[in-house]
Design a protein around this motif. Structure first.
Motif, PDB file in Angstrom:
ATOM      1  N   PRO A 156       0.804  -1.236   0.000  1.00 44.63           N
ATOM      2  CA  PRO A 156       0.000   0.000   0.000  1.00 44.63           C
ATOM      3  C   PRO A 156       0.835   1.282   0.000  1.00 44.63           C
ATOM      4  O   PRO A 156       0.335   2.338  -0.381  1.00 44.63           O
ATOM      5  N   THR A 157       2.091   1.190   0.437  1.00 45.63           N
ATOM      6  CA  THR A 157       2.935   2.388   0.465  1.00 45.63           C
ATOM      7  C   THR A 157       3.704   2.599  -0.837  1.00 45.63           C
ATOM      8  O   THR A 157       4.425   3.586  -0.964  1.00 45.63           O
ATOM      9  N   SER A 158       3.563   1.688  -1.795  1.00 46.96           N
ATOM     10  CA  SER A 158       4.269   1.836  -3.067  1.00 46.96           C
ATOM     11  C   SER A 158       3.702   3.030  -3.837  1.00 46.96           C
ATOM     12  O   SER A 158       2.499   3.091  -4.089  1.00 46.96           O
ATOM     13  N   PRO A 159       4.538   3.989  -4.227  1.00 48.88           N
ATOM     14  CA  PRO A 159       4.043   5.133  -5.004  1.00 48.88           C
ATOM     15  C   PRO A 159       3.607   4.691  -6.399  1.00 48.88           C
ATOM     16  O   PRO A 159       4.009   3.622  -6.877  1.00 48.88           O
ATOM     17  N   PRO A 160       2.795   5.508  -7.077  1.00 43.76           N
ATOM     18  CA  PRO A 160       2.254   5.111  -8.386  1.00 43.76           C
ATOM     19  C   PRO A 160       3.315   4.702  -9.399  1.00 43.76           C
ATOM     20  O   PRO A 160       3.135   3.724 -10.134  1.00 43.76           O
ATOM     21  N   GLU A 161       4.433   5.430  -9.447  1.00 40.21           N
ATOM     22  CA  GLU A 161       5.456   5.082 -10.429  1.00 40.21           C
ATOM     23  C   GLU A 161       6.097   3.730 -10.106  1.00 40.21           C
ATOM     24  O   GLU A 161       6.491   2.982 -11.003  1.00 40.21           O
ATOM     25  N   ARG A 162       6.194   3.414  -8.814  1.00 39.88           N
ATOM     26  CA  ARG A 162       6.747   2.126  -8.411  1.00 39.88           C
ATOM     27  C   ARG A 162       5.787   0.995  -8.765  1.00 39.88           C
ATOM     28  O   ARG A 162       6.201  -0.061  -9.254  1.00 39.88           O
ATOM     29  N   VAL A 163       4.510   1.207  -8.522  1.00 39.79           N
ATOM     30  CA  VAL A 163       3.500   0.208  -8.870  1.00 39.79           C
ATOM     31  C   VAL A 163       3.539  -0.079 -10.366  1.00 39.79           C
ATOM     32  O   VAL A 163       3.502  -1.241 -10.799  1.00 39.79           O
ATOM     33  N   ALA A 164       3.641   0.970 -11.177  1.00 40.20           N
ATOM     34  CA  ALA A 164       3.671   0.788 -12.629  1.00 40.20           C
ATOM     35  C   ALA A 164       4.911   0.001 -13.056  1.00 40.20           C
ATOM     36  O   ALA A 164       4.831  -0.888 -13.914  1.00 40.20           O
ATOM     37  N   LEU A 165       6.060   0.309 -12.448  1.00 35.87           N
ATOM     38  CA  LEU A 165       7.290  -0.405 -12.779  1.00 35.87           C
ATOM     39  C   LEU A 165       7.166  -1.882 -12.444  1.00 35.87           C
ATOM     40  O   LEU A 165       7.464  -2.754 -13.283  1.00 35.87           O
ATOM     41  N   VAL A 166       6.727  -2.194 -11.226  1.00 34.85           N
ATOM     42  CA  VAL A 166       6.649  -3.585 -10.783  1.00 34.85           C
ATOM     43  C   VAL A 166       5.584  -4.341 -11.566  1.00 34.85           C
ATOM     44  O   VAL A 166       5.787  -5.499 -11.950  1.00 34.85           O
ATOM     45  N   ALA A 167       4.458  -3.689 -11.816  1.00 32.76           N
ATOM     46  CA  ALA A 167       3.390  -4.341 -12.574  1.00 32.76           C
ATOM     47  C   ALA A 167       3.848  -4.714 -13.975  1.00 32.76           C
ATOM     48  O   ALA A 167       3.426  -5.738 -14.531  1.00 32.76           O
ATOM     49  N   GLY A 168       4.734  -3.899 -14.543  1.00 28.40           N
ATOM     50  CA  GLY A 168       5.232  -4.195 -15.880  1.00 28.40           C
ATOM     51  C   GLY A 168       6.273  -5.291 -15.924  1.00 28.40           C
ATOM     52  O   GLY A 168       6.542  -5.847 -16.991  1.00 28.40           O
ATOM     53  N   ARG A 169       6.862  -5.617 -14.783  1.00 25.42           N
ATOM     54  CA  ARG A 169       7.930  -6.623 -14.737  1.00 25.42           C
ATOM     55  C   ARG A 169       7.466  -7.973 -14.206  1.00 25.42           C
ATOM     56  O   ARG A 169       8.132  -8.992 -14.441  1.00 25.42           O
ATOM     57  N   ALA A 194      -9.597  -1.774  -0.612  1.00 23.70           N
ATOM     58  CA  ALA A 194     -10.323  -1.672  -1.886  1.00 23.70           C
ATOM     59  C   ALA A 194      -9.717  -0.587  -2.765  1.00 23.70           C
ATOM     60  O   ALA A 194      -9.556  -0.779  -3.981  1.00 23.70           O
ATOM     61  N   ASP A 195      -9.369   0.545  -2.173  1.00 20.20           N
ATOM     62  CA  ASP A 195      -8.767   1.633  -2.953  1.00 20.20           C
ATOM     63  C   ASP A 195      -7.391   1.226  -3.489  1.00 20.20           C
ATOM     64  O   ASP A 195      -7.030   1.570  -4.619  1.00 20.20           O
ATOM     65  N   PHE A 196      -6.630   0.509  -2.658  1.00 14.85           N
ATOM     66  CA  PHE A 196      -5.306   0.042  -3.083  1.00 14.85           C
ATOM     67  C   PHE A 196      -5.425  -0.886  -4.286  1.00 14.85           C
ATOM     68  O   PHE A 196      -4.718  -0.731  -5.294  1.00 14.85           O
ATOM     69  N   ILE A 197      -6.338  -1.855  -4.216  1.00 18.98           N
ATOM     70  CA  ILE A 197      -6.522  -2.791  -5.326  1.00 18.98           C
ATOM     71  C   ILE A 197      -6.966  -2.052  -6.582  1.00 18.98           C
ATOM     72  O   ILE A 197      -6.466  -2.303  -7.687  1.00 18.98           O
ATOM     73  N   ALA A 198      -7.892  -1.107  -6.419  1.00 24.58           N
ATOM     74  CA  ALA A 198      -8.376  -0.355  -7.581  1.00 24.58           C
ATOM     75  C   ALA A 198      -7.253   0.469  -8.199  1.00 24.58           C
ATOM     76  O   ALA A 198      -7.150   0.587  -9.434  1.00 24.58           O
ATOM     77  N   ARG A 199      -6.391   1.037  -7.364  1.00 24.82           N
ATOM     78  CA  ARG A 199      -5.267   1.840  -7.863  1.00 24.82           C
ATOM     79  C   ARG A 199      -4.306   0.978  -8.677  1.00 24.82           C
ATOM     80  O   ARG A 199      -3.848   1.389  -9.758  1.00 24.82           O
TER      81      ARG A 199
END
Length: 265
Positions: A156-169, A194-199
Protein backbone atom coordinates in the motif's frame (compact mmCIF):
# COMPACT_ATOMS: atom_id res chain seq x y z
CA UNK A 1 3.70 -19.54 -16.63
CA UNK A 2 0.85 -20.67 -18.87
CA UNK A 3 -0.43 -22.96 -16.10
CA UNK A 4 -0.57 -20.00 -13.73
CA UNK A 5 -2.53 -17.90 -16.22
CA UNK A 6 -4.86 -20.81 -16.91
CA UNK A 7 -5.58 -21.29 -13.19
CA UNK A 8 -6.64 -17.65 -12.82
CA UNK A 9 -8.67 -17.81 -16.03
CA UNK A 10 -10.50 -20.94 -14.96
CA UNK A 11 -11.36 -19.42 -11.59
CA UNK A 12 -12.54 -16.21 -13.23
CA UNK A 13 -14.73 -18.12 -15.70
CA UNK A 14 -16.22 -20.05 -12.78
CA UNK A 15 -17.04 -16.77 -11.06
CA UNK A 16 -14.69 -16.72 -8.09
CA UNK A 17 -11.22 -15.55 -7.11
CA UNK A 18 -8.45 -18.15 -7.25
CA UNK A 19 -7.37 -19.55 -3.89
CA UNK A 20 -3.62 -19.79 -3.33
CA UNK A 21 -2.70 -21.28 0.06
CA UNK A 22 0.85 -21.09 1.41
CA UNK A 23 2.48 -23.91 3.35
CA UNK A 24 6.06 -24.30 4.52
CA UNK A 25 7.88 -27.25 3.00
CA UNK A 26 9.22 -29.51 5.75
CA UNK A 27 6.83 -28.32 8.48
CA UNK A 28 6.42 -29.88 10.96
CA UNK A 29 8.45 -32.50 9.09
CA UNK A 30 8.88 -33.45 5.44
CA UNK A 31 6.35 -36.34 5.26
CA UNK A 32 3.65 -34.33 7.03
CA UNK A 33 4.15 -31.31 4.79
CA UNK A 34 3.64 -33.52 1.75
CA UNK A 35 0.42 -34.89 3.23
CA UNK A 36 -0.85 -31.40 4.05
CA UNK A 37 -0.11 -30.04 0.57
CA UNK A 38 -1.74 -33.06 -1.08
CA UNK A 39 -4.80 -32.52 1.11
CA UNK A 40 -4.91 -28.83 0.17
CA UNK A 41 -4.81 -29.75 -3.51
CA UNK A 42 -7.59 -32.29 -3.14
CA UNK A 43 -9.69 -29.80 -1.16
CA UNK A 44 -9.70 -27.33 -4.04
CA UNK A 45 -6.67 -25.04 -3.94
CA UNK A 46 -6.28 -23.38 -7.36
CA UNK A 47 -2.57 -22.61 -7.01
CA UNK A 48 -0.16 -23.49 -4.20
CA UNK A 49 2.61 -21.40 -2.69
CA UNK A 50 5.40 -23.62 -1.37
CA UNK A 51 7.48 -22.00 1.34
CA UNK A 52 11.25 -22.53 1.15
CA UNK A 53 12.56 -22.20 4.74
CA UNK A 54 15.12 -19.50 5.50
CA UNK A 55 16.72 -18.50 8.78
CA UNK A 56 15.87 -14.79 8.40
CA UNK A 57 12.40 -14.54 6.82
CA UNK A 58 12.03 -10.78 7.11
CA UNK A 59 8.59 -10.55 5.49
CA UNK A 60 7.04 -13.19 7.73
CA UNK A 61 5.38 -12.97 11.12
CA UNK A 62 5.65 -15.34 14.10
CA UNK A 63 3.60 -18.21 12.68
CA UNK A 64 5.57 -18.66 9.46
CA UNK A 65 8.83 -17.86 11.25
CA UNK A 66 8.12 -20.72 13.64
CA UNK A 67 7.25 -23.11 10.81
CA UNK A 68 10.43 -22.29 8.89
CA UNK A 69 12.56 -22.61 12.04
CA UNK A 70 11.11 -26.05 12.75
CA UNK A 71 11.64 -27.13 9.14
CA UNK A 72 15.27 -26.01 9.22
CA UNK A 73 15.82 -27.85 12.49
CA UNK A 74 14.53 -31.00 10.77
CA UNK A 75 17.18 -30.61 8.09
CA UNK A 76 15.29 -28.86 5.30
CA UNK A 77 17.41 -27.21 2.63
CA UNK A 78 16.91 -25.73 -0.81
CA UNK A 79 17.77 -29.10 -2.37
CA UNK A 80 15.34 -30.89 -0.05
CA UNK A 81 12.58 -28.42 -0.95
CA UNK A 82 13.09 -29.07 -4.65
CA UNK A 83 12.99 -32.81 -4.00
CA UNK A 84 9.70 -32.42 -2.11
CA UNK A 85 8.30 -30.36 -4.98
CA UNK A 86 9.21 -33.13 -7.41
CA UNK A 87 7.66 -35.71 -5.07
CA UNK A 88 4.39 -33.78 -5.02
CA UNK A 89 4.33 -33.93 -8.81
CA UNK A 90 5.03 -37.67 -8.70
CA UNK A 91 2.07 -38.04 -6.34
CA UNK A 92 -0.19 -36.39 -8.90
CA UNK A 93 -0.60 -32.85 -7.59
CA UNK A 94 -1.34 -30.78 -10.68
CA UNK A 95 -1.93 -27.24 -9.39
CA UNK A 96 0.62 -24.57 -10.33
CA UNK A 97 3.41 -24.30 -7.75
CA UNK A 98 4.99 -21.00 -6.70
CA UNK A 99 8.20 -21.43 -4.72
CA UNK A 100 8.27 -18.64 -2.13
CA UNK A 101 11.77 -18.07 -0.80
CA UNK A 102 14.31 -15.40 -0.03
CA UNK A 103 17.20 -14.34 -2.23
CA UNK A 104 20.18 -15.38 -0.08
CA UNK A 105 19.54 -19.14 -0.37
CA UNK A 106 19.05 -18.71 -4.12
CA UNK A 107 22.38 -16.91 -4.44
CA UNK A 108 24.10 -19.55 -2.31
CA UNK A 109 22.62 -22.34 -4.42
CA UNK A 110 23.40 -20.53 -7.69
CA UNK A 111 20.78 -18.54 -9.61
CA UNK A 112 20.87 -20.48 -12.87
CA UNK A 113 21.10 -23.81 -11.08
CA UNK A 114 18.20 -22.92 -8.78
CA UNK A 115 15.89 -21.92 -11.61
CA UNK A 116 16.81 -24.93 -13.73
CA UNK A 117 16.32 -27.33 -10.83
CA UNK A 118 13.07 -25.61 -9.83
CA UNK A 119 11.72 -26.05 -13.35
CA UNK A 120 12.77 -29.71 -13.39
CA UNK A 121 11.08 -30.28 -10.04
CA UNK A 122 7.75 -29.06 -11.40
CA UNK A 123 7.63 -25.48 -10.13
CA UNK A 124 5.81 -22.92 -12.26
CA UNK A 125 7.11 -19.72 -10.73
CA UNK A 126 9.09 -18.01 -7.99
CA UNK A 127 8.19 -15.41 -5.38
CA UNK A 128 11.23 -13.67 -3.89
CA UNK A 129 9.95 -10.98 -1.51
CA UNK A 130 13.31 -9.36 -0.75
CA UNK A 131 14.48 -9.04 -4.36
CA UNK A 132 13.58 -5.73 -6.06
CA UNK A 133 13.29 -5.59 -9.87
CA UNK A 134 16.38 -3.38 -10.09
CA UNK A 135 18.51 -6.28 -8.83
CA UNK A 136 16.68 -9.14 -10.52
CA UNK A 137 17.94 -9.13 -14.10
CA UNK A 138 19.92 -12.35 -13.71
CA UNK A 139 17.03 -14.17 -12.07
CA UNK A 140 14.55 -12.79 -14.58
CA UNK A 141 16.69 -14.01 -17.48
CA UNK A 142 17.01 -17.47 -15.98
CA UNK A 143 13.26 -17.63 -15.41
CA UNK A 144 12.61 -16.66 -19.02
CA UNK A 145 15.01 -19.32 -20.23
CA UNK A 146 13.24 -22.02 -18.19
CA UNK A 147 9.65 -20.84 -18.58
CA UNK A 148 9.08 -19.83 -14.97
CA UNK A 149 7.16 -16.80 -13.75
CA UNK A 150 8.97 -14.38 -11.44
CA UNK A 151 6.29 -12.77 -9.30
CA UNK A 152 6.87 -9.34 -7.77
CA UNK A 153 5.13 -7.69 -4.83
CA UNK A 154 3.72 -4.21 -4.22
CA UNK A 155 2.46 -2.75 -0.96
CA UNK A 156 0.00 0.00 0.00
CA UNK A 157 2.94 2.39 0.47
CA UNK A 158 4.27 1.84 -3.07
CA UNK A 159 4.04 5.13 -5.00
CA UNK A 160 2.25 5.11 -8.39
CA UNK A 161 5.46 5.08 -10.43
CA UNK A 162 6.75 2.13 -8.41
CA UNK A 163 3.50 0.21 -8.87
CA UNK A 164 3.67 0.79 -12.63
CA UNK A 165 7.29 -0.41 -12.78
CA UNK A 166 6.65 -3.58 -10.78
CA UNK A 167 3.39 -4.34 -12.57
CA UNK A 168 5.23 -4.19 -15.88
CA UNK A 169 7.93 -6.62 -14.74
CA UNK A 170 5.96 -9.25 -12.84
CA UNK A 171 5.19 -12.64 -14.34
CA UNK A 172 2.01 -14.69 -13.95
CA UNK A 173 0.33 -12.35 -11.49
CA UNK A 174 1.08 -9.40 -9.23
CA UNK A 175 1.24 -10.04 -5.48
CA UNK A 176 -0.46 -7.29 -3.50
CA UNK A 177 0.67 -7.07 0.13
CA UNK A 178 -2.53 -6.01 1.87
CA UNK A 179 -0.90 -4.14 4.74
CA UNK A 180 2.26 -2.51 6.00
CA UNK A 181 3.81 -5.21 8.12
CA UNK A 182 4.66 -8.90 8.11
CA UNK A 183 2.56 -11.97 7.40
CA UNK A 184 0.19 -13.19 10.08
CA UNK A 185 -3.48 -13.68 10.87
CA UNK A 186 -5.39 -10.44 11.52
CA UNK A 187 -8.82 -9.89 13.07
CA UNK A 188 -9.91 -7.53 10.31
CA UNK A 189 -8.90 -6.41 6.85
CA UNK A 190 -6.88 -3.21 6.58
CA UNK A 191 -8.77 -0.02 5.74
CA UNK A 192 -8.14 1.25 2.27
CA UNK A 193 -7.62 -2.20 0.75
CA UNK A 194 -10.32 -1.67 -1.89
CA UNK A 195 -8.77 1.63 -2.95
CA UNK A 196 -5.31 0.04 -3.08
CA UNK A 197 -6.52 -2.79 -5.33
CA UNK A 198 -8.38 -0.36 -7.58
CA UNK A 199 -5.27 1.84 -7.86
CA UNK A 200 -3.10 -1.10 -8.91
CA UNK A 201 -5.77 -2.40 -11.28
CA UNK A 202 -5.41 0.77 -13.36
CA UNK A 203 -1.86 -0.12 -14.40
CA UNK A 204 -1.63 -3.91 -14.09
CA UNK A 205 -1.97 -6.27 -17.04
CA UNK A 206 -1.81 -9.46 -14.98
CA UNK A 207 -4.17 -10.92 -12.36
CA UNK A 208 -3.95 -9.40 -8.87
CA UNK A 209 -3.58 -11.71 -5.87
CA UNK A 210 -3.81 -10.35 -2.34
CA UNK A 211 -1.96 -11.81 0.64
CA UNK A 212 -0.82 -10.98 4.20
CA UNK A 213 -3.36 -10.94 7.01
CA UNK A 214 -6.26 -12.88 5.45
CA UNK A 215 -7.41 -15.14 8.25
CA UNK A 216 -11.03 -16.21 7.90
CA UNK A 217 -13.41 -17.39 5.19
CA UNK A 218 -15.34 -14.14 5.49
CA UNK A 219 -12.20 -12.09 4.93
CA UNK A 220 -11.34 -14.30 1.95
CA UNK A 221 -14.83 -13.69 0.54
CA UNK A 222 -14.47 -9.93 0.85
CA UNK A 223 -11.02 -9.89 -0.76
CA UNK A 224 -12.24 -12.25 -3.49
CA UNK A 225 -14.85 -9.69 -4.50
CA UNK A 226 -12.07 -7.21 -5.24
CA UNK A 227 -9.08 -9.23 -6.47
CA UNK A 228 -8.37 -12.13 -8.81
CA UNK A 229 -6.63 -14.27 -6.19
CA UNK A 230 -6.58 -14.75 -2.43
CA UNK A 231 -3.45 -15.92 -0.61
CA UNK A 232 -3.72 -17.47 2.87
CA UNK A 233 -0.70 -18.70 4.82
CA UNK A 234 -0.42 -18.09 8.55
CA UNK A 235 -4.05 -18.92 9.32
CA UNK A 236 -3.70 -22.17 7.39
CA UNK A 237 -0.52 -23.15 9.23
CA UNK A 238 -2.23 -22.36 12.55
CA UNK A 239 -5.22 -24.51 11.56
CA UNK A 240 -2.96 -27.40 10.54
CA UNK A 241 -1.09 -27.25 13.83
CA UNK A 242 -4.14 -27.07 16.05
CA UNK A 243 -4.63 -30.81 16.54
CA UNK A 244 -3.05 -34.13 15.69
CA UNK A 245 -4.48 -34.33 12.18
CA UNK A 246 -2.80 -31.53 10.21
CA UNK A 247 -3.74 -32.75 6.73
CA UNK A 248 -7.41 -33.08 7.63
CA UNK A 249 -7.43 -29.72 9.40
CA UNK A 250 -5.81 -28.04 6.40
CA UNK A 251 -8.28 -29.64 4.00
CA UNK A 252 -11.23 -28.52 6.13
CA UNK A 253 -9.90 -24.97 6.22
CA UNK A 254 -9.35 -24.90 2.43
CA UNK A 255 -12.91 -26.14 1.85
CA UNK A 256 -14.27 -23.39 4.09
CA UNK A 257 -12.29 -20.77 2.19
CA UNK A 258 -13.43 -22.14 -1.17
CA UNK A 259 -17.06 -22.14 -0.08
CA UNK A 260 -16.75 -18.51 0.98
CA UNK A 261 -15.11 -17.53 -2.31
CA UNK A 262 -17.85 -19.23 -4.29
CA UNK A 263 -20.56 -17.54 -2.25
CA UNK A 264 -18.98 -14.13 -2.76
CA UNK A 265 -18.60 -14.30 -6.52
Amino acid sequence: MQRISRAFQQAREAGYAALMPYFTLGYPDAPTSLEVIEAMAEAGADLIELGVPFSDPLADGPTIQHSTHMALEKGMSVRACLELTAELRRRGVRQPFLLMGYVNPILAYGVERYVADAARSGADGLIVPDLPPEEAETLEAACRDHGLALVYLVSPTSPPERVALVAGRTGGFLYLVSLTGVTGARSELPPGLADFIARVRQVACTPLAVGFGISTPEQARLVGQLADGVIVGSALIEAAGRDGHPAQAAADFIRALKQALHSGG
